[in-house]
Design a protein around this motif. Structure first.
Motif, PDB file in Angstrom:
ATOM      1  N   MET A   1      -7.290  -8.942 -22.841  1.00 10.71           N
ATOM      2  CA  MET A   1      -6.841 -10.284 -22.477  1.00 10.71           C
ATOM      3  C   MET A   1      -7.521 -11.320 -23.342  1.00 10.71           C
ATOM      4  SD  MET A   1      -4.728 -11.552 -20.442  1.00 10.71           S
ATOM      5  CE  MET A   1      -4.221 -13.254 -20.414  1.00 10.71           C
ATOM      6  N   TRP A   2      -8.817 -11.139 -23.558  1.00 10.89           N
ATOM      7  CA  TRP A   2      -9.530 -12.128 -24.369  1.00 10.89           C
ATOM      8  C   TRP A   2      -9.043 -12.120 -25.797  1.00 10.89           C
ATOM      9  CZ3 TRP A   2     -11.758 -16.393 -23.369  1.00 10.89           C
ATOM     10  CH2 TRP A   2     -12.379 -16.606 -22.149  1.00 10.89           C
ATOM     11  N   SER A   3      -8.773 -10.935 -26.347  1.00 10.31           N
ATOM     12  CA  SER A   3      -8.307 -10.941 -27.732  1.00 10.31           C
ATOM     13  C   SER A   3      -6.915 -11.553 -27.815  1.00 10.31           C
ATOM     14  CB  SER A   3      -8.361  -9.547 -28.353  1.00 10.31           C
ATOM     15  OG  SER A   3      -7.806  -8.608 -27.491  1.00 10.31           O
ATOM     16  N   PHE A   4      -6.142 -11.416 -26.736  1.00  3.16           N
ATOM     17  CA  PHE A   4      -4.861 -12.116 -26.716  1.00  3.16           C
ATOM     18  C   PHE A   4      -5.092 -13.627 -26.700  1.00  3.16           C
ATOM     19  CE2 PHE A   4      -1.666 -14.221 -24.017  1.00  3.16           C
ATOM     20  CZ  PHE A   4      -0.589 -14.131 -24.867  1.00  3.16           C
ATOM     21  N   LEU A   5      -6.080 -14.054 -25.927  1.00  2.93           N
ATOM     22  CA  LEU A   5      -6.357 -15.491 -25.872  1.00  2.93           C
ATOM     23  C   LEU A   5      -6.832 -16.017 -27.223  1.00  2.93           C
ATOM     24  CD1 LEU A   5      -7.934 -15.992 -22.356  1.00  2.93           C
ATOM     25  CD2 LEU A   5      -5.607 -16.395 -23.115  1.00  2.93           C
ATOM     26  N   VAL A   6      -7.487 -15.148 -28.014  1.00  3.75           N
ATOM     27  CA  VAL A   6      -7.872 -15.563 -29.361  1.00  3.75           C
ATOM     28  C   VAL A   6      -6.626 -16.000 -30.127  1.00  3.75           C
ATOM     29  CG1 VAL A   6      -8.697 -14.717 -31.579  1.00  3.75           C
ATOM     30  CG2 VAL A   6      -9.934 -14.156 -29.519  1.00  3.75           C
ATOM     31  N   THR A   7      -5.565 -15.205 -30.028  1.00  2.00           N
ATOM     32  CA  THR A   7      -4.354 -15.590 -30.751  1.00  2.00           C
ATOM     33  C   THR A   7      -3.787 -16.888 -30.199  1.00  2.00           C
ATOM     34  OG1 THR A   7      -2.773 -14.436 -29.355  1.00  2.00           O
ATOM     35  CG2 THR A   7      -3.808 -13.168 -31.086  1.00  2.00           C
ATOM     36  N   GLU A   8      -3.939 -17.077 -28.889  1.00  2.00           N
ATOM     37  CA  GLU A   8      -3.439 -18.328 -28.307  1.00  2.00           C
ATOM     38  C   GLU A   8      -4.207 -19.518 -28.856  1.00  2.00           C
ATOM     39  OE1 GLU A   8      -1.023 -19.108 -26.394  1.00  2.00           O
ATOM     40  OE2 GLU A   8      -0.435 -17.456 -25.103  1.00  2.00           O
ATOM     41  N   VAL A   9      -5.517 -19.328 -29.004  1.00  2.00           N
ATOM     42  CA  VAL A   9      -6.321 -20.424 -29.550  1.00  2.00           C
ATOM     43  C   VAL A   9      -5.831 -20.779 -30.947  1.00  2.00           C
ATOM     44  CG1 VAL A   9      -8.609 -21.067 -30.357  1.00  2.00           C
ATOM     45  CG2 VAL A   9      -8.360 -19.860 -28.208  1.00  2.00           C
ATOM     46  N   MET A  10      -5.600 -19.760 -31.765  1.00  2.00           N
ATOM     47  CA  MET A  10      -5.145 -20.030 -33.129  1.00  2.00           C
ATOM     48  C   MET A  10      -3.760 -20.677 -33.100  1.00  2.00           C
ATOM     49  SD  MET A  10      -7.693 -19.077 -34.812  1.00  2.00           S
ATOM     50  CE  MET A  10      -7.240 -19.113 -36.530  1.00  2.00           C
ATOM     51  N   PHE A  11      -2.975 -20.269 -32.149  1.00  2.00           N
ATOM     52  CA  PHE A  11      -1.614 -20.781 -31.992  1.00  2.00           C
ATOM     53  C   PHE A  11      -1.628 -22.288 -31.779  1.00  2.00           C
ATOM     54  CE2 PHE A  11       2.678 -20.332 -30.239  1.00  2.00           C
ATOM     55  CZ  PHE A  11       3.143 -19.315 -31.032  1.00  2.00           C
ATOM     56  N   PHE A  12      -2.396 -22.709 -30.774  1.00  2.00           N
ATOM     57  CA  PHE A  12      -2.503 -24.142 -30.530  1.00  2.00           C
ATOM     58  C   PHE A  12      -3.310 -24.805 -31.633  1.00  2.00           C
ATOM     59  CE2 PHE A  12      -1.210 -23.022 -26.247  1.00  2.00           C
ATOM     60  CZ  PHE A  12      -0.377 -24.078 -25.936  1.00  2.00           C
TER      61      PHE A  12
ATOM     62  N   LYS B   1     -19.791 -16.238 -18.654  1.00  8.75           N
ATOM     63  CA  LYS B   1     -21.235 -16.197 -18.438  1.00  8.75           C
ATOM     64  C   LYS B   1     -21.681 -14.866 -17.838  1.00  8.75           C
ATOM     65  CE  LYS B   1     -24.881 -18.875 -16.262  1.00  8.75           C
ATOM     66  NZ  LYS B   1     -25.163 -19.823 -15.174  1.00  8.75           N
ATOM     67  N   PHE B   2     -20.813 -14.293 -17.024  1.00  2.69           N
ATOM     68  CA  PHE B   2     -21.200 -13.055 -16.320  1.00  2.69           C
ATOM     69  C   PHE B   2     -20.680 -11.802 -17.012  1.00  2.69           C
ATOM     70  CE2 PHE B   2     -19.832 -16.451 -13.409  1.00  2.69           C
ATOM     71  CZ  PHE B   2     -21.085 -16.918 -13.059  1.00  2.69           C
ATOM     72  N   SER B   3     -20.156 -11.939 -18.213  1.00  2.97           N
ATOM     73  CA  SER B   3     -19.478 -10.774 -18.787  1.00  2.97           C
ATOM     74  C   SER B   3     -20.296 -10.158 -19.911  1.00  2.97           C
ATOM     75  CB  SER B   3     -18.112 -11.179 -19.305  1.00  2.97           C
ATOM     76  OG  SER B   3     -18.283 -12.114 -20.335  1.00  2.97           O
ATOM     77  N   THR B   4     -19.740  -9.097 -20.466  1.00  5.73           N
ATOM     78  CA  THR B   4     -20.466  -8.341 -21.482  1.00  5.73           C
ATOM     79  C   THR B   4     -20.471  -9.113 -22.799  1.00  5.73           C
ATOM     80  OG1 THR B   4     -18.425  -7.260 -22.084  1.00  5.73           O
ATOM     81  CG2 THR B   4     -19.821  -6.140 -20.504  1.00  5.73           C
ATOM     82  N   LYS B   5     -21.330  -8.645 -23.720  1.00  4.91           N
ATOM     83  CA  LYS B   5     -21.422  -9.295 -25.025  1.00  4.91           C
ATOM     84  C   LYS B   5     -20.105  -9.225 -25.758  1.00  4.91           C
ATOM     85  CE  LYS B   5     -26.292  -8.812 -26.083  1.00  4.91           C
ATOM     86  NZ  LYS B   5     -27.272  -7.815 -26.506  1.00  4.91           N
ATOM     87  N   LEU B   6     -19.421  -8.117 -25.585  1.00 10.04           N
ATOM     88  CA  LEU B   6     -18.149  -7.930 -26.275  1.00 10.04           C
ATOM     89  C   LEU B   6     -17.164  -9.016 -25.870  1.00 10.04           C
ATOM     90  CD1 LEU B   6     -16.416  -6.202 -28.091  1.00 10.04           C
ATOM     91  CD2 LEU B   6     -15.808  -4.838 -26.105  1.00 10.04           C
ATOM     92  N   THR B   7     -17.060  -9.231 -24.557  1.00 16.11           N
ATOM     93  CA  THR B   7     -16.159 -10.271 -24.083  1.00 16.11           C
ATOM     94  C   THR B   7     -16.585 -11.624 -24.610  1.00 16.11           C
ATOM     95  OG1 THR B   7     -16.051  -8.951 -22.103  1.00 16.11           O
ATOM     96  CG2 THR B   7     -14.997 -11.097 -22.026  1.00 16.11           C
ATOM     97  N   LYS B   8     -17.883 -11.861 -24.594  1.00 15.55           N
ATOM     98  CA  LYS B   8     -18.374 -13.139 -25.105  1.00 15.55           C
ATOM     99  C   LYS B   8     -17.948 -13.325 -26.554  1.00 15.55           C
ATOM    100  CE  LYS B   8     -22.349 -14.118 -22.204  1.00 15.55           C
ATOM    101  NZ  LYS B   8     -23.209 -13.104 -21.613  1.00 15.55           N
ATOM    102  N   PHE B   9     -18.080 -12.248 -27.327  1.00 16.19           N
ATOM    103  CA  PHE B   9     -17.724 -12.318 -28.737  1.00 16.19           C
ATOM    104  C   PHE B   9     -16.264 -12.748 -28.895  1.00 16.19           C
ATOM    105  CE2 PHE B   9     -15.862 -10.094 -32.425  1.00 16.19           C
ATOM    106  CZ  PHE B   9     -16.565 -10.738 -33.421  1.00 16.19           C
ATOM    107  N   TYR B  10     -15.385 -12.065 -28.171  1.00 19.60           N
ATOM    108  CA  TYR B  10     -13.980 -12.407 -28.333  1.00 19.60           C
ATOM    109  C   TYR B  10     -13.644 -13.757 -27.730  1.00 19.60           C
ATOM    110  CZ  TYR B  10     -12.545  -8.390 -30.853  1.00 19.60           C
ATOM    111  OH  TYR B  10     -12.404  -7.487 -31.856  1.00 19.60           O
TER     112      TYR B  10
END
Lengths: 364, 563, 131, 227
Positions: D31-42, C76-85
């Motif tokens: 970290m978030w893009s790594f978590l994306v792969t984790e989501v696909m993993f599960f 909620k507090f992060s940038t759009k980029l983080t939200k996207f990912y």
């Protein structure tokens, strides 16, 4: 030396339709390859660096009109090809109502065919000219794929599930039969030939019990009946529904509700699953008391034919009806007309199906 | 590790910095390097070894097929050969060749960064790749795999008697290497662009790698866990994919192709990225329709996930789903067509120098157009019913993967060779090699289209059922011989150029782009002496630009001082 | 660098009471979902309504997940980029459910498939094989 | 650019980055893009689960009664609490209260161990009852043979395959989490300069919340088993 071939023989009705589409795509491919190729070569030569006498002023780097042109034209062409291919594929996957059934069990590494009259063949298939054929296939081990290039048909043969291939041969001859799904060590030897014969020759061939078998084997229905009796199926599945088990008469095409609320239609797959995994689909109002019988896939196909015969729709019965109506010649129109009679029984069942349907929808 | 400020001071006092190759000569300095350029070179050497291994396997396969009854291999061995060819080429060459070698080397240079965002992760990804590859090699040495690279269940899970688990482990680990590279690229592209380098000023190579990384991120875990399930199923005899145990073998195909079709775009998108750079440079022209090409990369990445079902038209997929996937497959062809037309339009009013990289790029166009258009046969339901599972498919995907990816890989290697090694390769030999590869390629795979249409199934060892196919196989094998010679030529002269090649100037092609204009002839460890500021669009070429270095000056043995 | 001067976003320090509130909400949801499930199981009077438990349990799971993602994980507090990912994975995962199309449609088509007939296709039941 | 770094204390800016903001944001996106792969993993396992549950709905419903809802519920509470203490750890890291951060981290690790201990009891019970899929699978289950008699062994194997695959993979994630959290606590305890940057705690927190997130879905799917 054999002469050089560039296209396989067109052995079925579908082959000609397929090839029309094939050559259309070929034309598109050649056209666009040449278009791009000639365009690039022309530009390469015209604008080569050593050529100073060419106008390079007013370069453009984007042009919406051009972009849209070469987006939209390929899209339209592609959609055209897509729809044609989709409709054609549908035709080839839909079986003719009069098709003669042939059962195939694929195993490492052979094809085992059963004709409804009980004739069996390995890696060879004899069929009459001009008669639509529906091949029902199943594998007893890994995935195979039945492929007859001259008929332009191919489909996977999967363990645990019936699949079909449909074609109407329209040329007499000897055609290839291949397995196109890699299935282990002798994958490339899992092949053979399809022989398409004139109908009268075929009848003779059938009457003689094929090439190899002098003794006439039981028909599939007969074999199925034997299995049915020997394994005691008949003790529970009787003429009328009993408290232990439902009757199997008229099962084919009937739509019934299972005890977990699902609604299933009686077809080959349903019968197969009920034999091998009886616990999966238990009819509403019955208990799960049927034991698992370890039949082979071949035996299952025989039982399927037998149970179909109880509904009056086994291939044998259909053939017999057709034959009694129009004599030995199997003209397709006549067979079709004949089959309308068979449809009447089914209409009756369909009404009951509608009832269940309305019941189901009202509940939802 | 020190602070940024200190780093900058150091740079001021050491203007004569050593480049990334000469900075340290010990073997250890290579194996624990965190420099993206060195890691790229490690990758280069490794994938070339695997390319060789895969080619040898292909050689066996082709030689076997010159006779309908085989030449000298057993069927079991033959099956292991084509599986080795597929597994090695796909998992250990094509999927990594361009992203891990060229991408690793160039991304930071192109966007004006000192390194990738996570250098240690980058090194880790190399070792994961190496580890996965070693598992693969162990599997090959200890008996090989005979399931085909697709590992279809239940053959792979229940019936095969070969090193399936080892190979799957290898592919699984190599998958994590891809994932970490992708994470690295994504973060680098998002966060580390030089000031002024907005998204629409990025070289299209970067766009292509961004799209690729997203695909890897979303696809690779799927196949990794699917392959792991197959391995577990093999070890424990449980049945997620086995009908005897209530599972469904077709589910495996869905999961497998959910990744493995997009994987084709992992191979081809970076290739397209390379082609952009080369064509723009040697026609001294801005890429036509920059935004359309950039958008088409993303479109391919997104649509590429909606077409996996076209591998399953005849594997009892439902009719409606087949129709859906067929439609999507036609649609995914459109962005590729857009790219091809845009590249052709870039030549218009260009100042065209046909150097070796440009020749490879033209060759790429020639092969990719054929590969792409023959894809229509495969995405069209009716024709696919006949052609899938035959040599037609084999020819089609070789046109796309070899014709597309390897031509572009060679184009890229030649284009950036001066930057990577500081040496020039002999231009004349380069063109000869390209011509031989190009013609050898057509000789190898054109006959396969015909023999496929005739009905020759793929993965067949014997074809005595249809001996009339032999002539096409003999032609194809002859072509493969030519192709092998063709591939040897660049290997030989590129290796020779390391010692005898002329020294490359900073910008031998007079190309645009940060990696040419703002970086030394051979980049230093931290690439830029100071972070550049970008204030012009990408590919800002004009016809008045200096021509690329003359061909005579690139002969082996001619040593030119760098300017 | 492009975003060098923004330092709000991620270094946002969230006060502890916000976290505590979310934690309590999570616990309440947790108790609710177990209670509903037990009720659905034990109470015969509910009868066919017990399928509602499906939606309730999954709905609660999604709510809990959203709370964790938005507050605990700071999206909620992060940038759009983080939200996207943060949401890309979930969106893409749902794509996988296209596979269900296959299993669903396979039941009522000309290709002999499995034998389950979805209610929607009953009117077309004449396409059954064996006819 | 370097002023930020000086201002924020000893936070280290690695040489490839310009400043601390860029570095932190890079970590976060990575970290978030790594978590994306984790989501696909599960996701794959989740999809298989949903598919087979759809096919064998009634059986899956019956089999799930072999699982202990109470243990699952307690585990959910434990994981939720650990998530809570994890955000507190991140909060204290941000405001540089090292000792509070350390105790929050230790509490999280304690919860993780608690989770594993309960899982251990669950697993060992299943293993003794012969419910591990494979050649030694015992069916009908000894716990409730009458109820399970109607359930085919192959479906039960499928259920437990998926159960062990998904909870096992989740368990591995918990163990990895314990290792990372342990290392982090050690660094905080030793006042290492590495953890001056709160980002490390934040990233580990993201990972830990993801582990929690997976369990939030696994719990209703397996234990509450909507009908």
């Amino acid at each position: 030396m054999k002469e050089l071939k560039f296209a396989p023989v067109q052995g079925s009705e579908y082959a000609a339709q397929h090839d029309a589409l094939f050559y259309l795509i070929t034309a598109l491919t050649v056209f666009f390859t040449l278009l791009v190729g000639v365009m690039i070569l022309y530009l390469l030569i015209k604008y080569r660096a050593s050529n100073k006498n060419v106008d390079r002023s007013n370069r453009i780097h984007h042009h919406l009109g051009l972009e849209l042109t070469w987006t939209i034209i390929p899209t339209i062409l592609g959609l055209g090809v897509f729809f044609w291919g989709m409709l054609l594929y549908k035709d080839s996957r839909t079986s003719d109502d009069n098709a003669s059934d042939i059962y195939v069990v694929g195993k490492q590494w052979m094809w085992h065919f059963q004709h409804p009259n009980g004739l069996r063949e390995n890696n060879e298939l004899h069929i009459p000219l001009g008669r639509p054929v529906k091949i029902t296939m199943i594998s007893q081990d890994v995935i195979h794929a039945l492929y007859i290039p001259q008929f332009r048909v191919q489909f996977h043969t999967i363990p645990g599930r019936y699949t079909t291939v449909n074609f109407t041969p329209n040329a007499v001859g000897k055609f290839n039969l291949f397995c196109t799904m890699h299935c282990g060590a002798q994958h490339s030897e899992m092949g053979g030939y399809v022989y398409v014969m004139q109908p009268d020759e075929y009848d003779k061939w059938l009457a003689n019990g094929g090439n190899r078998f002098t003794k006439k084997a039981d028909t599939m229905v007969e074999s199925g009946r034997k299995l049915f009796v020997e394994n005691g199926c008949v003790n529970c599945h009787q003429e009328k529904d009993t408290y232990r088990a439902p009757s199997l008469k008229g099962l084919i095409g009937k739509i019934r509700r299972m005890n977990d609320g699902r609604v299933l239609v009686g077809n080959e797959s349903y019968i197969r699953e009920s034999i091998l995994m009886p616990y999966n689909n238990v009819l509403e109002g019955y208990e799960n008391v049927m034991p698992v019988y370890p039949f082979t896939e071949e035996e299952v196909t025989q039982l399927v034919e037998y149970i179909k015969s109880l509904s009056g729709v086994s291939s044998e019965q259909r053939d017999a009806r057709a034959a009694s109506a129009v004599g030995p010649a199997k003209r397709r129109d006549d067979v079709a007309k004949q089959n309308n009679d068979a449809n009447i029984t089914k209409q009756v069942e369909a009404t009951s199906a509608e009832e269940i349907h309305s019941e189901v929808t009202s509940e939802l | 590790m020190s602070n940024v400020v200190e780093k900058k001071n150091q740079k001021d006092s050491h203007m004569e910095e050593k480049n990334y190759i000469t900075t340290d000569y010990t073997l250890k300095s290579w194996f624990i390097t965190k420099d993206h350029k060195r890691i790229a070179m490690l990758y280069l050497v490794t994938v070339l070894i695997f390319f060789f291994v895969g080619s040898v396997a292909a050689g066996f396969v082709r030689f076997e097929l010159t006779s309908p009854n085989g030449q000298f291999l057993e069927s079991e061995t033959y099956n292991r050969m084509f599986t080795a060819h597929g597994v090695v080429m796909i998992f250990f060459f094509l999927l990594v060749a361009i992203p891990a070698v060229l991408g690793n080397f160039l991304l930071p240079l192109m966007i004006g960064a000192r390194d990738l965002a996570f250098p240690k992760l980058n090194l880790l990804s190399y070792y994961l790749f190496l580890g996965g590859a070693l598992f693969g090699v162990t599997a090959l040495v200890t008996g090989g795999v005979d399931t085909g690279w697709t590992f279809y269940t239940p053959l792979s899970s229940m019936y095969s008697n070969s090193q399936v688990v080892l190979t799957l482990t290898g592919a699984f680990i190599a998958g994590f290497s891809s994932i970490s590279t992708a994470v690295n690229f994504i973060v680098t592209i998002h966060k580390m662009r030089a000031p002024g380098l907005t998204w629409f000023r990025l070289p299209l190579f970067v766009w292509a790698h961004y799209a690729t990384s997203v695909i890897i991120l979303l696809g690779t875990p799927v196949v990794a866990i699917t392959l792991a399930l197959v391995a577990v199923e093999r070890l424990l005899h449980i049945g997620v994919f086995s009908p005897e145990y209530g599972g469904d073998p077709v589910l495996f195909q869905h999961m497998f192709w959910f990744y493995s079709h997009p994987a084709v775009y992992i191979m081809i998108l970076p290739a397209m990225g390379v082609i952009n750079e080369v064509i723009a440079c040697f026609s001294r022209n801005r890429i036509f329709g920059y935004k359309f090409i950039a958008a088409s990369s993303l479109a391919i990445a997104a649509l590429g996930f909606l077409v996996w079902g076209h591998h399953m038209f005849v594997s009892s997929e439902s009719y409606y789903q087949a129709a859906f996937f067929s439609l999507m497959s036609f649609l995914v062809a459109i962005p590729s067509a857009i790219k091809v037309f845009n590249w052709s339009a870039t030549l218009y009013k260009g100042m065209i120098y046909v150097t070796t990289p440009m020749a490879y790029a033209i060759g790429f166009l020639g092969l990719f157009v054929i590969g792409g258009l023959t894809g229509l046969y495969c995405s069209c339901l009716a024709t696919d019913e006949h052609l899938t599972g035959t040599y037609f498919i084999v020819a089609h995907f070789h046109y796309v993967m070899v014709g597309g990816t390897i031509m572009a890989f060679l184009a890229g290697i030649h284009f950036w060779w001066p930057k990577m090694t500081g040496r020039l390769y002999p231009e004349s030999w380069g063109k000869i090699g390209m011509l031989i590869i190009f013609s050898g390629f057509h000789m190898t795979f054109m006959p396969q289209f015909i023999v496929g249409f005739l009905g020759m199934p793929r993965r067949y060892h014997y074809y005595y059922f249809a001996p009339e196919f032999q002539i096409y196989h003999v032609l194809s094998t002859a072509g493969a011989g030519v192709l092998a010679i063709g591939f040897m030529i660049p290997v030989v002269y590129l290796i020779l150029s390391l010692k005898h090649g002329a020294k490359a100037p900073q910008n031998p092609w007079n190309a645009k782009g940060l990696e040419w204009e703002k970086v030394d002839a051979v980049p230093t460890t931290h690439n830029f002496h100071e972070i550049p500021v970008v204030n012009e669009p990408a590919y800002n070429y004009s016809i008045d630009d200096e021509p690329p270095i003359e061909a005579e000056k690139t002969r082996l043995g001619v040593v030119r001082e760098s300017n | 660098m492009a975003n060098s001067n923004h330092s709000e976003g991620h270094s946002h320090v969230v006060p502890i009471p916000v976290y505590t509130k979310v934690f309590i909400q999570l616990l309440v949801l947790m108790v609710a979902t177990v209670a509903v499930a037990k009720l659905a199981e034990s109470n015969k009077a509910l009868g066919d309504m017990s399928y509602l438990n499906n939606f309730i349990a999954m709905g609660i799971a999604f709510t809990k997940a959203l709370l964790v993602i938005m507050i605990f994980m700071g999206v909620k507090f992060s940038t759009k980029l983080t939200k996207f990912y943060a949401f890309l994975g979930f969106v893409w995962f749902s794509l996988m459910f296209l596979m269900f199309m296959d299993y669903y449609f396979r039941k009522d088509e000309m290709v002999t498939g499995w034998s389950e007939v979805p209610a929607s296709s009953l009117s077309r039941s004449r396409v059954v094989p064996g006819s | 650019m370097a002023h930020d770094a000086a201002h924020l204390g000893k936070q280290q800016v690695y040489e490839q980055f310009e400043n601390i903001d860029q570095q932190n944001e890079s970590y976060l996106v990575g970290m978030w893009s790594f978590l994306v792969t984790e989501v696909m993993f599960f996701g794959v396992l989740l999809f298989s689960y949903v598919l087979y549950r759809w096919q064998y709905q009634d059986y899956f419903y019956t089999i799930h009664k072999l699982l202990d809802v109470n243990m699952g519920a307690v585990n959910t509470v434990i994981l939720l609490s650990s998530s809570y203490s994890m955000v507190l750890a991140v909060h204290f890291a941000q405001i540089k209260k090292r000792s509070a951060q350390l105790s929050a981290l230790l509490f999280t690790i304690g919860c993780a161990f608690g989770f594993l201990i309960i899982k251990y009891f669950e697993y060992s019970h299943k293993i003794h009852a012969g419910l591990v899929p494979g050649p030694k699978f015992v069916w009908p289950a000894v716990d409730n043979p009458e109820l399970m008699a109607n359930v085919p062994a192959s479906v039960a194997q499928m259920f437990f395959s998926l159960y062990f695959a998904m909870t096992g993979l989740h368990g591995i994630h918990v163990i990895v989490g314990i290792l990372i959290l342990g290392t982090l606590s050690f660094l905080v305890w030793r006042k290492s300069s590495l953890v001056e940057d709160y980002m490390i705690t934040e990233m580990i927190g993201l990972y830990w919340h993801f582990v929690d997130l997976v369990w939030i879905f696994l719990f209703p799917l397996f234990y509450l088993m909507p009908r």
